[in-house]
Design an enzyme around this catalytic site. Structure first.
Site, short mmCIF file in Angstrom:
data_model
loop_
_atom_site.label_atom_id
_atom_site.label_comp_id
_atom_site.label_asym_id
_atom_site.label_seq_id
_atom_site.Cartn_x
_atom_site.Cartn_y
_atom_site.Cartn_z
N ARG A 53 0.83 -1.21 0.00
CA ARG A 53 0.00 0.00 0.00
C ARG A 53 0.86 1.25 0.00
NH1 ARG A 53 -4.84 -1.47 4.35
NH2 ARG A 53 -5.50 -3.45 3.34
N CYS A 54 1.90 1.21 -0.79
CA CYS A 54 2.88 2.30 -0.85
C CYS A 54 2.81 2.96 -2.22
CB CYS A 54 4.28 1.72 -0.61
SG CYS A 54 5.63 2.90 -0.76
#
Length: 362
Positions: A53-54
């Site tokens: 989730r970067c």
């Protein structure tokens, strides 16, 4: 309890420091099973800490493209999910693996979630960071400037520490286990690919791995290997294929005893002679490069020298050496190459890429 904690931390540090190479480490795979990194001997490794989730998560696609392109040539990508940066790798390793296969169709191995900084960091990462510290972000790049600004607000001296700074930091490891480079997440994948190409290509990797060796084991090189090195040498290009050179390879240890001190204490010596008028020195130089690269590919070390030539050709102590060379009339001893099994692993010296200029079409 607190005392026990510090004892365990000290023991972990000792074990990590005692690891002599990357192949001494054991990690857990996505099923919790132990995997020895010695299983990857002979492979080019790209080790990366990842998150799902970067802002850099789309790099999974680029990593998979590299894997598909170079895996058959010896590249392995080792993926270690880590939740330490912005809590951007939540969930179990199984959930992470399902996400990555569904969204990016990755085929390279994923390992169990780890920490890469702090008291609970993986010993592998303690070692990797000791091999290659933080080199800085390129603040001329918008993403590098953004990362530098964000991290400096948290710690004004963040750049003075070797800690992993964010998700998708990468380490490139050579086929023989040397950590070659560390890449921050903002670095272009095209630059990383160029370095990978150098490593997976056997000719280029041999060129990049050869460094002058100045310490040797007390073990003569086998005759067959010296023959192979010589064969590579005489297959170098020469003007009009005249092959204006003469090569003498010293295997007699009594002869070597008289000159060892001048020649890096190597067990064997290659002497390259060329016409005394100097017209074919270039040909002899090309021959030497061939021989040194051949030696590198065979696990041998070399060091080319011109310094000892005066001693070897004039000093009375080297008379027996000169007599055994039987240099052809009209030739001179141009240089010598110390050759043997290395007793050191010298690191690469910096090279100045600015010496190269490209003349482009206007």
């Amino acid at each position: 309890m607190r005392r026990l904690f510090f004892i365990l931390m000290a023991l972990t540090g000792v074990l990590t420091m005692s690891a002599q190479s990357i192949y001494d480490f054991t990690v857990k795979d996505d099923a919790g099973q132990d995997v020895s990194l010695s299983d990857y001997k002979g492979k080019v490794l790209l080790i990366v800490n990842t998150a799902t989730r970067c802002g850099f998560t789309p790099q999974y696609k680029e990593l998979e493209a590299l894997y598909e392109k170079y895996h058959s040539e010896g590249l392995e990508i080792l993926d270690f999910p880590c939740n330490q940066f912005g809590q951007q790798a939540p969930g179990s390793i199984q959930e992470i693996h399902e996400f990555c296969t569904a969204n990016f169709a990755i085929r390279f191995p994923q390992f169990d979630k780890i920490e890469v900084n702090g008291a609970n960091e993986s010993p592998l990462y303690t070692w990797l960071k000791a091999q290659k510290g933080f080199g800085g972000f390129d603040v001329g790049d918008p993403r590098g400037k953004m990362m530098d600004g964000m991290l400096r607000k948290q710690d004004a001296d963040y750049d003075k520490k070797s800690d992993i700074k964010w998700n998708f930091t990468k380490f490139l490891v050579s086929r023989d286990g040397r950590v070659l480079k560390r890449y921050e997440p903002t670095e272009q994948m095209t630059d990383i690919e160029a370095d990978i190409c150098m490593e997976v290509n056997p000719v280029l990797s041999c060129i990049m791995a050869r460094h002058s060796v100045r310490k040797y084991l007390d073990k003569p090189v086998e005759h067959k290997l010296l023959e192979t090195v010589a064969l590579a040498g005489i297959n170098a290009p020469s003007a009009m294929n005249r092959q204006n050179w003469a090569v003498r390879i010293i295997e007699d240890q009594q002869v070597m005893a008289d000159v060892k001190g001048m020649c890096r204490n190597s067990p064997n010596l290659i002497c390259v002679c060329a016409p005394a008028d100097g017209r074919f020195d270039l040909d002899a130089g090309l021959m030497g490069q061939n021989m040194m690269l051949a030696a590198q590919s065979l696990g041998l070390g070399t060091c080319i020298q011109t310094g000892p030539v005066r001693f070897l050709t004039t000093d009375e102590k080297a008379k027996a050496f000169r007599d055994c060379l039987d240099i052809p009339e009209g030739y001179k001893l141009l240089y010598v190459i110390a050759i043997g099994y290395p007793d050191e692993a010298p690191s690469a010296k910096p090279r100045d890429a600015a010496k190269v200029k490209y003349i482009l079409q206007k």
